[in-house]
Design an enzyme around this catalytic site. Structure first.
Site, PDB file in Angstrom:
ATOM      1  N   SER A 123       0.811  -1.220   0.000  1.00 55.95           N
ATOM      2  CA  SER A 123       0.000   0.000   0.000  1.00 55.95           C
ATOM      3  C   SER A 123       0.845   1.271   0.000  1.00 55.95           C
ATOM      4  CB  SER A 123      -0.867  -0.004   1.255  1.00 55.95           C
ATOM      5  OG  SER A 123      -1.418   1.267   1.488  1.00 55.95           O
ATOM      6  N   GLU A 125       0.148   3.642   1.714  1.00 53.99           N
ATOM      7  CA  GLU A 125       0.165   4.074   3.122  1.00 53.99           C
ATOM      8  C   GLU A 125       1.552   3.835   3.738  1.00 53.99           C
ATOM      9  OE1 GLU A 125      -2.318   5.679   4.676  1.00 53.99           O
ATOM     10  OE2 GLU A 125      -1.702   5.523   6.765  1.00 53.99           O
ATOM     11  N   TYR A 147      -1.529   0.436  10.740  1.00 56.88           N
ATOM     12  CA  TYR A 147      -1.797  -0.239   9.455  1.00 56.88           C
ATOM     13  C   TYR A 147      -0.591  -0.102   8.520  1.00 56.88           C
ATOM     14  CZ  TYR A 147      -3.688  -0.776   4.697  1.00 56.88           C
ATOM     15  OH  TYR A 147      -3.887  -1.150   3.394  1.00 56.88           O
TER      16      TYR A 147
END
Ligand code: NAP
Ligand code: G4F
Length: 328
Positions: A123, A125, A147
């Site tokens: 990801s 992220e 996460y």
């Protein structure tokens, strides 16, 4: 006929990927966990075409069995606790489902079918507090949420299995991608659903967090094609998948509410509940490697995507109204 095993098949990406692979003539096996409420909403239309396997990311025995029963040529590991905001109140569950579970899945493949090609859902992220803009495959990671930290682990363990065991293991570093099948907790769908419901008189305000955040939003249907392309190459590698365009949450509100002829400013309430302990201010991807080597291309623009989501939510809200109008 090629066989693919998909974890997370009931989620947004899993459902689009299953459709795409079925159209290509694959035999598609879907791993589904036992939950209190069975979730088939995204795959209702292809439910009978998927071969269902019961399993949980945290139960290695069930993953070994899933790989044995499906005997896959390709494994797409999409299952995870995928909602960033939930990773602060549930950091350990997130680490188990989003980090350690990747090792469970890699072990299941290594032990039962090491020749299977493996895709890991990494990801953007992971870039978090970005070290350069735009972000590409070589940009250092600086995760800003439990996460994001878990995804960095999943990313590196996938690289490690590729290098340690010579497995065909790839990570797609995907930037935010959305669709009418997106969960209602994510900002795009929260906004498109609210625009539709406010337009039809089913809701009168929208409580939001940071409207200045910038994201590189694409269409999930385009992004699952990149996952497949990565596993068709001669060599395993990692690729950034993105649009190369970023927009603020405010712009998202303007497009969604504008599509139904409303001014979002009349309905927004800023609520600290939706402001995160540490924010990712900006994400912008450079996917030139994927364009050049995979021949991957984008088909749906930001505006088309948001309008498609609003139209779908209008349809759902109208159905809700017509059911409510039926005399009991
Ligand atoms: P999603 O809609 O939240 O789907 C998550 C899937 O994981 C669901 O099918 C869920 O099953 C399954 N799952 C969760 N915990 C599980 C467990 N313990 N055992 C088995 N299955 C479990 O996520 P998505 O948007 O499709 O994203 C797919 C993957 O890409 C995720 O790994 C996500 O972190 C990653 N990713 C997403 C984006 C994005 O913008 N969408 C960007 C980069 C990376 P249930 O239906 O039973 O809940
Ligand atoms: O839609 P979001 O919750 O997505 P986020 O955090 O960027 O994560 C998504 O994309 C990642 C890829 O970069 C994936 F790995 C991950 O699984 C997930 O799919 O929030 C987007 C932005 C954030 O900056 C958030 O603070 O929107 C901001 N925001 C402002 N108000 C809000 C809200 N987000 C949500 N969910 N709800 C709000 O009310």
């Amino acid at each position: 006929m090629k066989r693919a095993l998909i974890t997370g098949v009931t989620g947004q990406d899993g459902s689009y990927l299953a459709e795409f692979l079925l159209e290509k003539g694959y035999e598609v096996y879907g791993l589904r966990r036992r939950t209190s409420t069975p979730n088939f909403e995204n795959v209702e239309h292809i439910k009978n075409k998927i071969k269902w396997l019961s399993g949980d990311l945290n139960d290695l025995a069930s993953l070994l069995e899933a790989v044995r029963l499906s005997d896959p040529d390709e494994v797409y590991n999409l299952a995870a606790q995928s909602f960033v905001a939930a990773s602060w109140p549930q950091p350990i569950a997130t680490a188990q489902m989003t980090a350690l579970a990747v090792t469970n899945m890699l072990e299941a493949v290594r032990i039962i079918k090491p020749s299977a090609r493996f895709y890991q859902a990494s990801s953007s992220e992971m870039f978090g507090k970005v070290m350069e803009t735009p972000q590409k495959e070589t940009t250092p990671f600086y995760p800003r949420s439990p996460y994001g930290v878990a995804k960095v682990y999943g990313h590196w363990i996938t690289t490690n299995y590729r290098e340690s065991y010579n497995m065909f293991a790839c990570s797609g570093i995907l930037f935010n991608h959305e669709s009418p099948r997106r969960g209602l907790e994510f900002v795009t769908r929260k906004v498109t659903d609210a625009a539709a419901r406010i337009k039809l008189g089913l809701q009168n305000e929208l409580r939001m967090g940071n409207l200045d955040a910038l994201r590189d939003w694409g269409f999930a249907g385009d992004y699952v094609k990149a996952m497949w392309l990565m596993l068709q190459q001669n060599e395993p590698d990692d690729y950034v998948i993105s649009t190369g365009e970023m927009h603020t949450v405010t712009e998202l509100l303007e497009v969604a509410f504008g599509h139904v002829g409303l001014d979002y400013r009349d309905y927004i309430v800023i609520d600290p509940e939706f402001v995160r302990p540490a924010e990712v201010d900006l994400l912008l991807g450079d996917c030139s490697k994927a364009k050049e080597r995979l021949g991957w291309k984008l088909e749906v623009s930001f505006k088309q995507l948001i309008e498609m989501m609003v139209d779908s939510d209008l349809e759902k809200a109208r159905q809700q109204l017509s059911i409510a109008a039926i005399p009991q």
